[in-house]
Scaffold this motif. Structure first.
Motif, short mmCIF file in Angstrom:
data_model
loop_
_atom_site.label_atom_id
_atom_site.label_comp_id
_atom_site.label_asym_id
_atom_site.label_seq_id
_atom_site.Cartn_x
_atom_site.Cartn_y
_atom_site.Cartn_z
N GLU A 117 8.27 -13.72 -7.31
CA GLU A 117 7.09 -13.43 -8.13
C GLU A 117 6.98 -11.92 -8.35
O GLU A 117 7.64 -11.12 -7.64
N VAL A 118 6.20 -11.52 -9.31
CA VAL A 118 5.94 -10.10 -9.58
C VAL A 118 4.76 -9.64 -8.73
O VAL A 118 3.72 -10.31 -8.67
N VAL A 119 4.94 -8.51 -8.05
CA VAL A 119 3.83 -7.90 -7.30
C VAL A 119 3.35 -6.69 -8.11
O VAL A 119 4.12 -5.74 -8.32
N LYS A 120 2.12 -6.72 -8.55
CA LYS A 120 1.63 -5.73 -9.51
C LYS A 120 1.24 -4.40 -8.86
O LYS A 120 0.68 -4.36 -7.76
N ASN A 121 1.59 -3.32 -9.58
CA ASN A 121 1.08 -1.97 -9.35
C ASN A 121 1.26 -1.50 -7.91
O ASN A 121 0.32 -1.10 -7.23
N THR A 122 2.52 -1.48 -7.46
CA THR A 122 2.81 -0.98 -6.12
C THR A 122 4.27 -0.56 -6.03
O THR A 122 5.13 -1.12 -6.71
N LEU A 123 4.54 0.42 -5.21
CA LEU A 123 5.91 0.83 -4.90
C LEU A 123 6.35 0.29 -3.55
O LEU A 123 7.48 0.53 -3.13
N ASN A 124 5.43 -0.42 -2.89
CA ASN A 124 5.72 -0.98 -1.56
C ASN A 124 5.34 -2.47 -1.53
O ASN A 124 4.45 -2.88 -0.76
N PRO A 125 5.98 -3.27 -2.35
CA PRO A 125 5.58 -4.67 -2.47
C PRO A 125 5.99 -5.50 -1.25
O PRO A 125 6.98 -5.20 -0.58
N VAL A 126 5.22 -6.55 -1.00
CA VAL A 126 5.57 -7.58 -0.02
C VAL A 126 5.57 -8.90 -0.77
O VAL A 126 4.54 -9.35 -1.25
N TRP A 127 6.74 -9.49 -0.90
CA TRP A 127 6.84 -10.75 -1.66
C TRP A 127 6.54 -11.94 -0.76
O TRP A 127 6.74 -11.89 0.47
#
Length: 594
Positions: A231-241
């Protein structure tokens, strides 16, 4: 945009291991018994040519061999995978040449070197001499018989075991061949993993990135095939999927060291997603995360070339990784689950007069109609998973003799008490006979035949039976409301529906019944499962007129969802496959006397 230029290949099939034995083979040796070997050929779907797949070992001096060497084949339920097993008596002092691919008959030739006694130096160069065709004497091989069958017949046999009579030697009883199918254990493994990223490159001008991951498995030809997107994690440079699961065979096709490439993208609304970077790994390396975190550097090759001080475009960490096994389609078939196939054919007047070449029902002496091709394409595959080979077949939208009553569910064999036809050829014969006796009329109603099959499916809920209804039609449905109601009700039953549209009509209404995007609903009630697959036959017609290829393409698409639909029903009802029935092969003979 195209994500990495990945090829559009299907998820690899499960892998099936075939074990081979023979009983009561011909004895062609004078002073001992035969030394048998089995050669497996597979048939090309496009050219129909037979090509050698592999060989067992040679077992000396026996008419009842149990071969140790197995054949491992990719298995696709939706394809007719024709196999040919040839059995030969092999002299241990001979070499065996490769067969030519086009013939269906015995092809092996034994080549015996005539090493000249006065020239002992010839011996080390026998291969060289073979390549030159020198000092070799060609002899006819000992052919012991052959058997033809489909891979589905082996899997669909009781306990995934079949015995076939060997033929091919005129006037001789050639014995039998015994085949056992076993699904390889790693084909049922499901990997579940979770990943996060840290300090990814910023791609959006007014905000941070919207990152997602794309997984590809490598192919043997060096290309890559997409197998998962997070999935897409919005507006972050440190996403956790979120954690996700994927079949191990989809990730690496059973090769634990095969390269897995993972691309990192920044999502854009217009589809022109920005490439952030990539990294590679393998299933074996991923599995190490069961005991420890694994960190990967995300690299952008273009940036790396342009910037001397470039380090990376961030990192991705594998937080967790686990592997579990689940029941597969083959488990249920091996445990005795039967596929019950029912056919319903459109006999409305819009198909045209069957006596005219313009009719979709026209019975040409030279080729099958689209109706007959669709029926044959689907039926010939499903019949391998039905032990009695008896198929109910109905027509709808016709006036029946003698009084001209309109029927939306009449047996093609004209037997109201027993609508079963013997095999797919029996269904075709009854279909052709009905075209000669009924009057094409209308309208087009689906609900009666769907409800008929649903009533049969409702009587069996233990997983021993699964029903597949094939509806072949040419036009716009006239009872959409009732059909939706019937589909919603049937979605809780062990049942799937295949609809094939023939002819040039527009089939927008049929697309509504295929719940791939929006689940079918009726009166505020949604279908419990997606059980309908619709396709227009015209999309699969081979431009060169090859009907075999047209039918193969159609079957591959319309049947591809059946295994998962069966599994979804079994999972929702918590039905586990039954243990395979005990083996009942031909008794192993007593040890042979030399």
């Amino acid at each position: 945009m195209s994500l990495g230029g990945a090829s559009e290949r299907s998820v690899p099939a499960t892998k099936i291991e075939i074990t081979v034995s023979c009983r009561n083979l011909l004895d062609l040796d004078t002073f001992s018994k035969s030394d048998p070997m089995v050669v497996l050929y597979t048939q090309s779907r496009a050219s129909q040519e037979w090509r050698e797949f592999g060989r067992t070992e040679v077992i000396d001096n026996t008419l009842n061999p149990d071969f140790v060497r197995k054949f491992v084949l990719d298995y696709f339920f939706e394809e007719k995978q024709n196999l040919r097993f040839d059995v030969y008596n092999v002299d241990s002092k001979t070499n065996i040449s490769k067969p030519t691919p086009s013939s269906s008959g015995p092809q092996l030739t034994l080549l015996v070197p005539l090493l000249l006694p006065e020239c002992p130096a010839c011996a080390p160069y026998s291969l060289f001499l073979f390549l030159l065709g020198c000092h070799y004497w060609e002899l006819q091989k000992d052919f012991l018989g052959q058997a033809f069958l489909a891979l589905g017949e082996v899997i669909g046999g009781q306990g995934s075991r079949v015995e076939r009579t060997l033929t091919g030697v005129p006037g001789k009883k050639c014995g039998t061949i015994l085949l056992t199918a076993e699904e390889l254990s790693n084909c049922r493994d499901i990997a579940t993993m979770q990943l996060c990223a840290n300090k990814l490159d910023k791609k959006d001008f007014f905000g941070k990135s919207d990152p997602f991951l794309v997984f590809y498995r490598s192919n043997e030809d060096g290309t890559f095939t997409i197998c998962h997107k997070t999935e897409v994690v919005k507006n972050t440079l440190n996403p956790v999927w979120q954690p996700f699961s994927i079949p191990v065979r989809a990730l690496c096709n059973g090769d634990y060291d095969r390269t897995v490439k993972i691309d990192v993208y920044d999502w854009d609304r217009d589809g022109s997603h920005d490439f952030i970077g990539e990294f590679t790994t393998s299933y074996r390396e991923l599995s190490k995360a069961q005991n420890q975190f694994t960190v990967y550097e995300v690299l952008n090759p273009r940036k790396k070339c342009k910037k001397k001080k470039y380090v990376n475009s961030g990192t991705v960490t594998l937080l967790s990784f686990s592997v579990d096994s689940e029941f597969t389609f083959v488990d249920y078939i091996k445990g005795g689950t039967q596929l019950n196939f029912t056919v319903a054919i459109d006999f409305t007047a819009s198909n045209g007069n069957p006596l005219q070449p313009t009719s979709l029902h026209y019975m040409s002496p030279y080729q099958l109609s689209a109706y007959a091709m669709a029926l044959k394409a689907v039926g010939e595959i499903i019949q391998d998973y039905d032990s009695d080979k008896l198929f109910p077949a109905y027509g709808f939208g016709a006036k029946l003799p003698p009084e001209g009553r309109i029927s939306h569910q009449f047996p093609l064999n004209n037997n109201d008490e027993d609508p079963n036809c013997a095999g797919i050829e029996g269904v075709l014969e009854s279909y052709f006979q009905s075209l000669r006796t009924v009057q094409l009329y209308g309208p087009t109603y689906f609900a009666p035949v769907i409800n008929q099959v649903a009533r049969a499916a409702a009587k069996i809920s233990d997983g021993s039976q699964y029903y597949v209804l094939l509806i072949i039609t040419d036009g716009v449905i006239s009872d959409m409301t009732q059909t939706k109601e019937a589909i919603v009700s049937a979605s809780s039953l062990p049942m799937s529906i295949i609809i094939v549209g023939v002819g040039p009509a527009m089939f927008e209404a049929m697309e509504e019944l295929d719940g791939d995007d929006v689940r079918v609903s009726s009166r505020g009630r949604y279908a419990e499962r997606d059980i309908v697959q619709f396709v227009p036959f015209r999309d699969y017609v081979d431009r060169s007129g090859n009907q075999v290829l047209s039918m193969a393409r159609l079957a591959k698409d319309v049947l591809a969802e059946i295994p998962e639909q069966l599994l979804s029903y079994m999972r929702t009802r918590d039905i586990q496959p039954r243990p395979p029935p005990p083996a009942n092969p031909s008794p192993t003979p007593a040890p042979e006397q030399p």
